[in-house]
Design an enzyme around this catalytic site. Sequence first.
Site, mmCIF file in Angstrom:
data_model
loop_
_atom_site.group_PDB
_atom_site.id
_atom_site.type_symbol
_atom_site.label_atom_id
_atom_site.label_comp_id
_atom_site.label_asym_id
_atom_site.label_seq_id
_atom_site.Cartn_x
_atom_site.Cartn_y
_atom_site.Cartn_z
ATOM 1 N N HIS A 199 0.814 -1.223 0.000
ATOM 2 C CA HIS A 199 0.000 0.000 0.000
ATOM 3 C C HIS A 199 0.847 1.273 0.000
ATOM 4 C CE1 HIS A 199 -3.500 -2.406 0.199
ATOM 5 N NE2 HIS A 199 -3.474 -2.679 1.477
ATOM 6 N N HIS B 196 -9.749 1.290 1.744
ATOM 7 C CA HIS B 196 -9.517 0.112 2.579
ATOM 8 C C HIS B 196 -10.496 0.059 3.756
ATOM 9 C CE1 HIS B 196 -7.236 -3.184 4.339
ATOM 10 N NE2 HIS B 196 -6.377 -3.140 3.329
ATOM 11 N N GLU C 284 -11.941 -4.258 -1.876
ATOM 12 C CA GLU C 284 -11.099 -3.180 -2.389
ATOM 13 C C GLU C 284 -11.057 -3.228 -3.917
ATOM 14 O OE1 GLU C 284 -7.245 -3.287 -0.197
ATOM 15 O OE2 GLU C 284 -8.268 -4.854 0.935
#
Length: 370
Positions: A115, A192, A327
């Site tokens: 991420h 998220h 996601e």
Amino acid sequence: MSAPETPAGGTVARTPFGRTRRGEPVERWELRLPSGAAAHVLTRGAALHRLRVPDAAGALGDVVVALPDVAAYEAAEGYPGAVVGRVANRLAGGRFSVDGVEHRVPVNDGPNALHGGAEGFDQRVWRAEEVTGGEGPAVRLTLRSLEGDMGFPGELVARVTYELSGGADGVRLRLRYEATTSAPTPVNLTNHAYVNLDGPGTVEDHVLRAHASRYLPVDEVLVPTGELRDVAGTPFDFRAPTRLGERLREPDEQLLRAGGYDHCLVLDGAGGGERVVAELTGPRSGRRLRVLTDAPGLQLYTGNFLDGAWRDPAGRPVRQGDALCLETQLLPDAVNRPAFTAGELGGGLDGGVLRPGAVFTGTTTFALDA
């Protein structure tokens, strides 16, 4: 800030939410409909803090996991509610090449960069402004990621707009992503948020349907192997409505590696614009969530690493299986996997790379009813 009524009948309100450990002020923006349904968005991480919608009995309740204050968000591992980037999901080895030049991102997930690295977009305070003229109350958040940020080339300007609307068919929260760059760079943005349509408790009884005929198997460190595997005959076949817990503990190598579901479903109909890609129902609340997106992938994550360290605003611990993430995104590690950017899977990018003069765009809508 006061809460003026928007042309669509909702209101927008801005309130202080605290300060980061660096002293940066964090704001909470509330988008509220006349029905009382509301979304709260934090400027730290452009995070979806709360989403309150009615259940089958008409009672409003939160359907995403919230933490009580800035300190809790800073202490939390797992990116609760945040918009993650510059590249969502895992970059294998924390490295990639663009136009023959290798770049490295500090690893923060075993041997991989997850991420966007240790100081990804979830850790930043975004600039927020009200947006008018749409279907409902909206806020746009903007972040400028400088050249070399976490090892990425180019200066990237990322934006995400949250818009809440409602009517007889329920409540819709739409997220619109945009990004531009000064030099070629990979980009992949997603939200998220951790979802539980029934409120506190397990999500194993939630029923999921996903329009995905393939998924991405992962290796021992949870990076996609490069294979696009057919879901038929696997625990990843959600083409018919399936209880999440039904196959969660099967002795499947992929489930064992991830401790549950932490895999990208390759969505059918990529390249055809925003379409319904998944439907989730909560048995106790009667709520239904439909996910619409123009993205080619949907990372299904069943909160495998939640260990009770998080506490919600009521002080309840959030444990493994208490929430899940859906996601929407480009396929993970796409910059290192040419097969993941072929044809319509590329999301409009050139080999997973955004180039100067082009605009990365993406839209995801969470449509809720009961």
